[in-house]
Design an enzyme around this catalytic site. Structure first.
Site, PDB file in Angstrom:
ATOM      1  N   ALA A 133       0.662  -1.120   0.214  1.00 52.49           N
ATOM      2  CA  ALA A 133       0.089  -0.009   0.147  1.00 52.49           C
ATOM      3  C   ALA A 133       0.825   1.319   0.079  1.00 52.49           C
ATOM      4  O   ALA A 133       1.837   1.217   0.572  1.00 52.49           O
ATOM      5  CB  ALA A 133      -0.980  -0.185   1.136  1.00 52.49           C
ATOM      6  N   GLY A 170       1.491  -5.510   1.563  1.00 47.94           N
ATOM      7  CA  GLY A 170       0.703  -5.992   0.692  1.00 47.94           C
ATOM      8  C   GLY A 170       0.991  -6.443  -0.419  1.00 47.94           C
ATOM      9  O   GLY A 170       0.513  -7.429  -1.277  1.00 47.94           O
ATOM     10  N   GLU A 197       1.768 -10.083   0.453  1.00 48.25           N
ATOM     11  CA  GLU A 197       0.248 -10.525   0.889  1.00 48.25           C
ATOM     12  C   GLU A 197      -0.327 -11.244  -0.345  1.00 48.25           C
ATOM     13  O   GLU A 197      -1.194 -12.195  -0.295  1.00 48.25           O
ATOM     14  CB  GLU A 197      -0.401  -9.621   1.799  1.00 48.25           C
ATOM     15  CG  GLU A 197      -0.039  -9.390   2.937  1.00 48.25           C
ATOM     16  CD  GLU A 197      -0.923  -8.545   3.980  1.00 48.25           C
ATOM     17  OE1 GLU A 197      -1.548  -8.845   4.783  1.00 48.25           O
ATOM     18  OE2 GLU A 197      -0.753  -7.310   3.561  1.00 48.25           O
ATOM     19  N   GLU A 256       4.925  -3.970   8.380  1.00 44.86           N
ATOM     20  CA  GLU A 256       3.726  -2.874   8.810  1.00 44.86           C
ATOM     21  C   GLU A 256       3.893  -2.403  10.302  1.00 44.86           C
ATOM     22  O   GLU A 256       3.679  -1.317  10.617  1.00 44.86           O
ATOM     23  CB  GLU A 256       2.382  -3.610   8.681  1.00 44.86           C
ATOM     24  CG  GLU A 256       1.946  -3.763   7.234  1.00 44.86           C
ATOM     25  CD  GLU A 256       2.302  -5.121   6.465  1.00 44.86           C
ATOM     26  OE1 GLU A 256       1.876  -5.224   5.483  1.00 44.86           O
ATOM     27  OE2 GLU A 256       3.267  -5.655   7.040  1.00 44.86           O
TER      28      GLU A 256
END
Length: 258
Positions: free
Chosen positions: A64, A109, A112, A132
């Site tokens: 992100a 992400g 992920e 994160e």
């Protein structure tokens, strides 16, 4: 929206390329696009595999864009968490086989989305992390769950709680990726794996994937029962008859995915 994820169909394989330079970060638009793309591929009976990679040579995806969260707006956080979850869970439920061709940094992400795929091929220079917590956040797109399932609780804690970044060789050692290839070769190898998938019955592959993934949420004894039920269900398909008879007749099967 389609420019953020380019889609190219190569035979029975769909090639998806994350295309948001310089780091192929995810946005609300690209996450929604991923849902639409995967749902469309699920409806296309000629597509049996999906390969996901990043544009360029440095990044698979950096996750992100942190600018989204700079002002601490909880409504933005809630919306983005929902979009990330919906997108990557849709990818995980893709009817066929999904393969991540990790051609560079896969962070947050970006890792992920690779974790949401069935298989991962990483180039030798690739590095992976879920950092994160270093910025006061946590992996909210399946990272804490999928990473633990793949590498075990110890390494999941080391990567998430200690911020450990792993290189491709270590990722292979701990089971985070299935293969490591030389720089520039991940996409080619992922497409080769997709071709191997194409040699199997797509109906049988879809059923097998359902069974394997159901092991995360169902007791083992239920899995045995469902396994036998899906075996019998395959006898409703043309592919079952084609596969057995092709073997007996010593010829290559011609799959119809029906």
């Amino acid at each position: 929206m389609s420019e953020l994820i380019r889609v190219e169909k190569r035979g029975h394989t769909a090639l998806l390329t994350m295309n948001n330079p310089p780091a192929n970060t995810w946005t609300a638009d690209s996450l929604q696009a991923l849902v639409q793309i995967v749902e469309g591929l699920n409806a296309d009976r000629d597509i049996w595999s999906l390969v996901l990679t990043g544009e360029g040579e440095k990044f698979f995806s950096a996750g992100a864009d942190l600018k989204l969260f700079a002002d601490g707006d909880r409504s933005v956080a809630r919306d983005m968490a929902r979009l990330f979850g919906e997108a990557f869970e849709t990818l995980s439920r893709f009817r066929g086989v999904s393969i991540a061709a990790i051609n560079g940094f896969a962070m947050g992400g970006g890792l992920e989305v690779a974790l949401a795929c069935d298989l991962r091929v990483a180039e030798a220079q690739a590095q992976m992390a879920l950092p994160e917590a270093k910025v006061g956040l946590l992996p909210c797109a399946g990272g804490t769950q999928n990473l633990t399932w793949l590498v075990g609780e110890g390494w999941a804690k080391k990567m998430i709680l200690c911020g450990e970044r792993v290189k491709a060789d270590k990722a292979l050692e701990i089971g985070l990726v299935e293969e490591v290839v030389e720089q520039g070769q991940a996409l080619e190898r992922a497409l080769q794996l997709a071709e191997q998938v194409g040699e199997q019955s797509p109906s049988a592959v879809a059923a097998c994937k359902t069974l394997i993934q159901s092991g995360r949420s169902r007791p083992l004894d239920q899995g045995y029962i469902i396994e036998r039920e899906l075996f019998v269900d395959l006898f409703h398909t043309e592919d079952q008859r084609e596969g057995v008879n092709a073997f007996l007749e010593k010829r290559k099967a011609e799959w119809k995915n029906r």
